[in-house]
Scaffold this motif. Structure first.
Motif, PDB file in Angstrom:
ATOM      1  N   GLY A 278       1.417   8.730   0.512  1.00 36.40           N
ATOM      2  CA  GLY A 278       1.453   9.065  -0.901  1.00 36.40           C
ATOM      3  C   GLY A 278       0.988   7.907  -1.758  1.00 36.40           C
ATOM      4  N   GLY A 279       1.860   7.468  -2.662  1.00 37.94           N
ATOM      5  CA  GLY A 279       1.540   6.344  -3.534  1.00 37.94           C
ATOM      6  C   GLY A 279       1.197   5.078  -2.786  1.00 37.94           C
ATOM      7  N   GLY A 280       1.669   4.962  -1.544  1.00 37.79           N
ATOM      8  CA  GLY A 280       1.309   3.810  -0.725  1.00 37.79           C
ATOM      9  C   GLY A 280      -0.188   3.734  -0.471  1.00 37.79           C
ATOM     10  N   VAL A 281      -0.833   4.898  -0.363  1.00 37.78           N
ATOM     11  CA  VAL A 281      -2.287   4.923  -0.214  1.00 37.78           C
ATOM     12  C   VAL A 281      -2.943   4.405  -1.492  1.00 37.78           C
ATOM     13  N   GLY A 282      -2.323   4.701  -2.631  1.00 36.23           N
ATOM     14  CA  GLY A 282      -2.827   4.182  -3.890  1.00 36.23           C
ATOM     15  C   GLY A 282      -2.781   2.663  -3.939  1.00 36.23           C
ATOM     16  N   LEU A 283      -1.689   2.080  -3.453  1.00 38.56           N
ATOM     17  CA  LEU A 283      -1.590   0.620  -3.405  1.00 38.56           C
ATOM     18  C   LEU A 283      -2.717   0.023  -2.564  1.00 38.56           C
ATOM     19  N   VAL A 284      -3.001   0.665  -1.450  1.00 37.43           N
ATOM     20  CA  VAL A 284      -4.075   0.205  -0.573  1.00 37.43           C
ATOM     21  C   VAL A 284      -5.424   0.317  -1.279  1.00 37.43           C
ATOM     22  N   ALA A 285      -5.657   1.453  -1.934  1.00 35.70           N
ATOM     23  CA  ALA A 285      -6.939   1.696  -2.589  1.00 35.70           C
ATOM     24  C   ALA A 285      -7.180   0.741  -3.750  1.00 35.70           C
ATOM     25  N   CYS A 286      -6.114   0.249  -4.382  1.00 35.80           N
ATOM     26  CA  CYS A 286      -6.250  -0.682  -5.502  1.00 35.80           C
ATOM     27  C   CYS A 286      -6.477  -2.119  -5.048  1.00 35.80           C
ATOM     28  N   SER A 287      -6.263  -2.400  -3.769  1.00 40.86           N
ATOM     29  CA  SER A 287      -6.411  -3.758  -3.257  1.00 40.86           C
ATOM     30  C   SER A 287      -7.887  -4.078  -3.015  1.00 40.86           C
ATOM     31  N   ASP A 288      -8.216  -5.352  -3.095  1.00 38.39           N
ATOM     32  CA  ASP A 288      -9.606  -5.775  -2.921  1.00 38.39           C
ATOM     33  C   ASP A 288     -10.025  -5.805  -1.459  1.00 38.39           C
ATOM     34  N   ILE A 289      -9.133  -6.274  -0.610  1.00 38.61           N
ATOM     35  CA  ILE A 289      -9.418  -6.390   0.818  1.00 38.61           C
ATOM     36  C   ILE A 289      -8.230  -5.818   1.570  1.00 38.61           C
ATOM     37  N   VAL A 290      -8.499  -4.974   2.560  1.00 34.98           N
ATOM     38  CA  VAL A 290      -7.418  -4.305   3.287  1.00 34.98           C
ATOM     39  C   VAL A 290      -7.558  -4.570   4.785  1.00 34.98           C
ATOM     40  N   VAL A 291      -6.515  -5.137   5.366  1.00 33.88           N
ATOM     41  CA  VAL A 291      -6.439  -5.352   6.808  1.00 33.88           C
ATOM     42  C   VAL A 291      -5.293  -4.502   7.322  1.00 33.88           C
ATOM     43  N   ALA A 292      -5.555  -3.676   8.323  1.00 28.09           N
ATOM     44  CA  ALA A 292      -4.534  -2.758   8.830  1.00 28.09           C
ATOM     45  C   ALA A 292      -4.321  -2.952  10.319  1.00 28.09           C
ATOM     46  N   ALA A 293      -3.084  -2.759  10.747  1.00 27.31           N
ATOM     47  CA  ALA A 293      -2.772  -2.770  12.177  1.00 27.31           C
ATOM     48  C   ALA A 293      -3.319  -1.499  12.816  1.00 27.31           C
ATOM     49  N   GLU A 294      -3.639  -1.589  14.085  1.00 25.71           N
ATOM     50  CA  GLU A 294      -4.166  -0.429  14.813  1.00 25.71           C
ATOM     51  C   GLU A 294      -3.204   0.752  14.759  1.00 25.71           C
ATOM     52  N   THR A 295      -1.919   0.466  14.672  1.00 27.49           N
ATOM     53  CA  THR A 295      -0.897   1.519  14.694  1.00 27.49           C
ATOM     54  C   THR A 295      -0.582   2.100  13.320  1.00 27.49           C
ATOM     55  N   ALA A 296      -1.156   1.536  12.274  1.00 24.31           N
ATOM     56  CA  ALA A 296      -0.894   2.039  10.925  1.00 24.31           C
ATOM     57  C   ALA A 296      -1.572   3.393  10.733  1.00 24.31           C
ATOM     58  N   PHE A 297      -1.027   4.186   9.816  1.00 19.22           N
ATOM     59  CA  PHE A 297      -1.723   5.411   9.433  1.00 19.22           C
ATOM     60  C   PHE A 297      -1.540   5.651   7.943  1.00 19.22           C
TER      61      PHE A 297
END
Length: 224
Positions: free
Chosen positions: A75-94
């Motif tokens: 939900g809103g957590g995706v918004g936080l990601v989309a507003c960030s300049d650079i995004v690094v995610a763990a392989e297990t994240a969704f």
């Protein structure tokens, strides 16, 4: 308020958005959802505007924002990601835009999410509310880098290392440049982009950067 304070603090060069626990952001708080159910339209409008202001503040922060996504962003957590300049995610994240399951839409975060993944992908994931794994999120443009969970800190540290070498004003101006030029016709942006670089070239930071390059030394802003 915290983001605004960081944005004006000259001692802070970058911000890492991270979470503790199994999730990066599991979406709306259950207690808040119970309260929201009793809100009238005016109260809901005020609440939604507050969330929109948060997203806009992160998006326009004059400091680089790195999202360190170690777990689910919903939900809103995706918004936080989309507003960030650079995004690094763990392989297990969704990632999951789950609002439709509640009879809602991701309206407040939609400008940032659609900008990140495009309208075509947004049509699918806004409607399906399906889980998007980290590799797919990277392909869609929501995530820049996918690493093993135990490699997250190393990947973030490497990015911070790059940012420490950049001029603070140039970092802020680069973010403004992207916002100004994005989705615009290149010809129409010629005057504005020329003006920005001309102003920067005569500024103290660029003068120091050019002098350091010519003198084969590090600029004064480089943090070891």
């Amino acid at each position: 308020s915290a983001f605004n304070a960081i944005g004006t603090d000259d001692h802070i060069r970058a911000l890492v958005l991270r979470a503790h626990g199994p999730s990066f952001s599991a979406g709306a708080d259950a207690n808040w959802m119970r309260r929201m159910a009793g809100y009238d339209e005016a109260e809901n409008l005020q609440d939604a505007k507050a969330l929109a202001a948060l997203m806009a503040t992160i998006d326009g922060l004059p400091k680089p924002v790195i999202a360190r996504v170690q777990g689910p962003a919903i939900g809103g957590g995706v918004g936080l990601v989309a507003c960030s300049d650079i995004v690094v995610a763990a392989e297990t994240a969704f990632f999951q835009l789950s609002e439709i399951k509640l009879g809602l839409t991701p309206a407040t975060i939609s400008p940032f999410v659609i900008r990140a993944i495009g309208g075509r992908a947004a049509r699918r994931y806004f409607l399906s509310a399906e889980r998007v794994d980290a590799t797919t999120a990277q392909r869609l443009g929501l995530v820049h880098e996918v690493v093993a969970e135990d490699a997250l800190d190393g990947a973030v540290d490497a990015l911070i290392g790059y940012l420490r070498k950049a001029g603070p004003e140039a970092l802020a101006q680069s973010k403004q440049l992207v916002a100004m030029v994005r989705d615009q016709d290149p010809g129409q942006m010629a005057d504005a982009t020329a003006q920005q670089i001309a102003q920067l070239r005569v500024g103290a930071e660029a003068q120091e950067g050019l002098s350091a390059f010519l003198e084969k030394r590090k600029p004064s802003w480089v943090v070891e």
